[in-house]
Write an enzyme that holds these catalytic residues in place. Sequence first.
Site, mmCIF file in Angstrom:
data_model
loop_
_atom_site.group_PDB
_atom_site.id
_atom_site.type_symbol
_atom_site.label_atom_id
_atom_site.label_comp_id
_atom_site.label_asym_id
_atom_site.label_seq_id
_atom_site.Cartn_x
_atom_site.Cartn_y
_atom_site.Cartn_z
ATOM 1 C CE LYS A 53 -3.737 -2.487 2.229
ATOM 2 N NZ LYS A 53 -4.329 -2.923 3.501
ATOM 3 C CD GLN A 97 -3.252 -4.317 6.689
ATOM 4 O OE1 GLN A 97 -3.198 -3.306 5.991
ATOM 5 N NE2 GLN A 97 -3.759 -5.450 6.238
ATOM 6 C CG ASP A 120 -9.953 -0.542 5.179
ATOM 7 O OD1 ASP A 120 -9.915 -0.773 3.951
ATOM 8 O OD2 ASP A 120 -9.408 -1.268 6.026
#
Length: 301
Positions: A53, A97, A120
């Site tokens: 990422k 994460q 997200d």
Amino acid sequence: MAKRLDGRLLAARHEASLRASIAQHLATADDPPGLAVVRIGDDPASGVYVRNKAQACGRVGIESRIIHHPATASQQEVLESIHQLNGNPSCDGILVQLPIPPPLDARQLLLAVDPAKDVDGLHPLNLGRLVRGEPGLRSCTPAGIMALLAHGGIALDGMRALVIGRSILVGQPMAILLQQANATVTVAHSRTRDLAHHCRQAELLVVAAGKPGLVGADWVRPGVVVVDVGMHRVPPQRQGEQGTLRGDVCFEAVEPLASHVTPVPGGVGPMTVAMLLWNTVQAWRLRRGGVVGTDLAPLPR
Ligand code: NAD
């Protein structure tokens, strides 16, 4: 033989469009977009995803930083770092994460992220907007799959779709997005009886069960569109070889029957990262009250 829905190719196109958009609007926006990734613990797969990422951010002009907490970090320590990022004007996007190691409370951590920075799409406010069909930051993997299907020219209107998996990260938002595109959606899960029967009915299969090779040739109808979300590391077989990835679908068996199929690697994975970049640029733009333009590549809501 199925056409491959090439996530690498489409993700590269989105990256080019995002890079151009950022470069064009940097003069009026003062700062480039900024993404912070909060990593907790030392799960090796998470390490690879976080690095990928960060590299993707670098390619398009997003400034990324990784805040790495040890697995022993307390809930309060992680919460404090999220609060700091919420208040940091140069941070436009925050990604916590997953998976979050126990005993930390993942729900509370995700809830702490400012919804305007929730790239997200996992904050309850953004999930609520998704359910209501309102604009908002969407979960990256399902949004990436919608983009891949649109690019592949798949007409979802009236299509019989089966989503295998009902996680908040993939299965649930996927089912909602497909429904909003007028597909007729069934959601299967670990307690579904006769999964093979449901699979054979489906014209579109999205497989996100996390079970390597779950779907084989005898479970699919000819002409089906198959999207494989599963991601499993296969260690190298011999010394000197590299490991690889495989999905939840037996690719070699299904490819001759399907009309379209996503490869693993190179299908859903790159699109997930592309959507993270897109969400970050979207958050950057929105947080500056429309200072930057609206010429981003059109993608599914
Ligand atoms: P999860 O473990 O949270 O959820 C799995 C879901 O599958 C559950 O709802 C469960 O009920 C269902 N399930 C499990 N076994 C089943 C079975 N035998 N039959 C039917 N349903 C079954 O996982 P997740 O986070 O949704 O991820 C699923 C897979 O997708 C994993 O392999 C993950 O690594 C992968 N993933 C890939 C990407 C990507 O970018 N390619 C992104 C996210 C997740």
